[in-house]
Design a protein around this motif. Sequence first.
Motif, PDB file in Angstrom:
ATOM      1  N   SER A 281     -45.135  63.052 -26.971  1.00 23.70           N
ATOM      2  CA  SER A 281     -43.725  62.880 -27.308  1.00 23.70           C
ATOM      3  C   SER A 281     -43.083  61.779 -26.479  1.00 23.70           C
TER       4      SER A 281
ATOM      5  N   SER B  78     -40.832  77.551 -27.147  1.00 21.31           N
ATOM      6  CA  SER B  78     -40.447  76.204 -26.728  1.00 21.31           C
ATOM      7  C   SER B  78     -39.058  75.894 -27.274  1.00 21.31           C
TER       8      SER B  78
ATOM      9  N   HIS C 239     -35.090  60.932 -20.576  1.00 17.90           N
ATOM     10  CA  HIS C 239     -33.891  61.513 -21.192  1.00 17.90           C
ATOM     11  C   HIS C 239     -32.684  61.482 -20.256  1.00 17.90           C
TER      12      HIS C 239
ATOM     13  N   SER D  11     -29.915  72.176 -31.043  1.00 16.30           N
ATOM     14  CA  SER D  11     -30.795  72.907 -30.135  1.00 16.30           C
ATOM     15  C   SER D  11     -31.680  73.837 -30.963  1.00 16.30           C
TER      16      SER D  11
ATOM     17  N   HIS E  53     -30.836  60.805 -28.736  1.00 15.32           N
ATOM     18  CA  HIS E  53     -32.110  61.032 -29.420  1.00 15.32           C
ATOM     19  C   HIS E  53     -32.120  60.549 -30.863  1.00 15.32           C
TER      20      HIS E  53
ATOM     21  N   ASP F 180     -35.904  72.644 -27.565  1.00  8.10           N
ATOM     22  CA  ASP F 180     -35.555  71.229 -27.444  1.00  8.10           C
ATOM     23  C   ASP F 180     -34.099  71.022 -27.826  1.00  8.10           C
TER      24      ASP F 180
ATOM     25  N   ASN G 118     -40.476  70.443 -32.514  1.00  4.15           N
ATOM     26  CA  ASN G 118     -40.595  71.740 -31.849  1.00  4.15           C
ATOM     27  C   ASN G 118     -41.871  72.463 -32.262  1.00  4.15           C
TER      28      ASN G 118
ATOM     29  N   ASP H 124     -44.960  71.504 -30.316  1.00  8.43           N
ATOM     30  CA  ASP H 124     -45.208  72.115 -29.007  1.00  8.43           C
ATOM     31  C   ASP H 124     -46.087  73.364 -29.115  1.00  8.43           C
TER      32      ASP H 124
END
Length: 350
Positions: free
Chosen positions: A244, A47, A349, A137, A56, A49, A75, A78
């Motif tokens: 989330s 995963s 988003h 990231s 954010h 993000d 993260n 997930d």
Amino acid sequence: MEINKLGEFGLIDHLTKDIELKNASTLKGVGDDCAVMQYGDKVSLVSTDMLMEGVHFDLTYVDMKHLGYKSAMVNISDIFAMGGTPRQMVVSIALSKRFTVEDLEDFYVGLRMACDKWNVDIVGGDTTSSLTGLAISITVMGDADKEDVIYRSGAKDTDLICVSGDLGAAYCGLQVLEREKAVYYQQVKEAQQKGKDTSTIEFAPEFAGKEYLLERQLQPEARGDVMKQLREAGIRPTSMIDVSDGLSSEIMHICKDSNVGCRLFEKEIPIDYQTAVMAEEMNMNLTTCALNGGEDYELLFTCSIGDYENVKNLEGIRVIGHITKPELGCQLVTRDGQEFELKAQGWQHC
């Protein structure tokens, strides 16, 4: 077409609807909390993000240590939402010249605290410059036995809908931070108008009695403990997702992928006392906070109705509704027995 006409999930569907999986090792691509690949006896879960400054997180009230912790936890969550165990993490950061080495050290302190809690190894990443602020990231990898992976697509008619913890607290915590930020900037503005030195402003935010809400917003926890509870109780969820983007958005993801409907009962949605007090203080609808607030990172799952006796006795788990046939749609049953169509009004988003 403007991107906001599609929204985040509409954009993802638009861009990925024609992608064909070419490798037998790819068991699941786009459309769940993780991609699922198989290379041996176990399957791999992946995963990723991105977190963007100004979208954010706001560094006016989020320190780098908490930002690192939250970046990792959201993260890791997930992986748990797929029934897996998190193992490794890759971290990439783009930052502008205003950040110092000490800032990044603090970020990694928080990041490592989260990873240490769940025995996750930080195994690489990338660092580059940014002209617009901080961008983060993170990719997390985990594994599971193939038969233990839990998808969003397994819910069936009459299944129970359950959720861990409580909902709406993180959103209310954000409202507290935004309110105090506005108060501070108002004091700065007034000082500037009077020609005073703004660096001498002594600002004390009103956080008393809001500690739980702030913790839920700044330091969310991935609910790996819930997965342990379920395994020990012999309960296998038929579908699961982490909260989330808000309860309403998440249950509708499950219903869409499972081709089912649902009935959620307002009176059963778990809400903490501080959340209720804050919602009243700020004249916000409490149920709306719980349905659409997001960032709680609790686990929302469905399980067989035959598991009712077991699941109702689990600490911190609440049965909040049940799955129905798809033609009945997604409904919220209010405290006075009225039914309204659920709408996905959580965090967007795009």
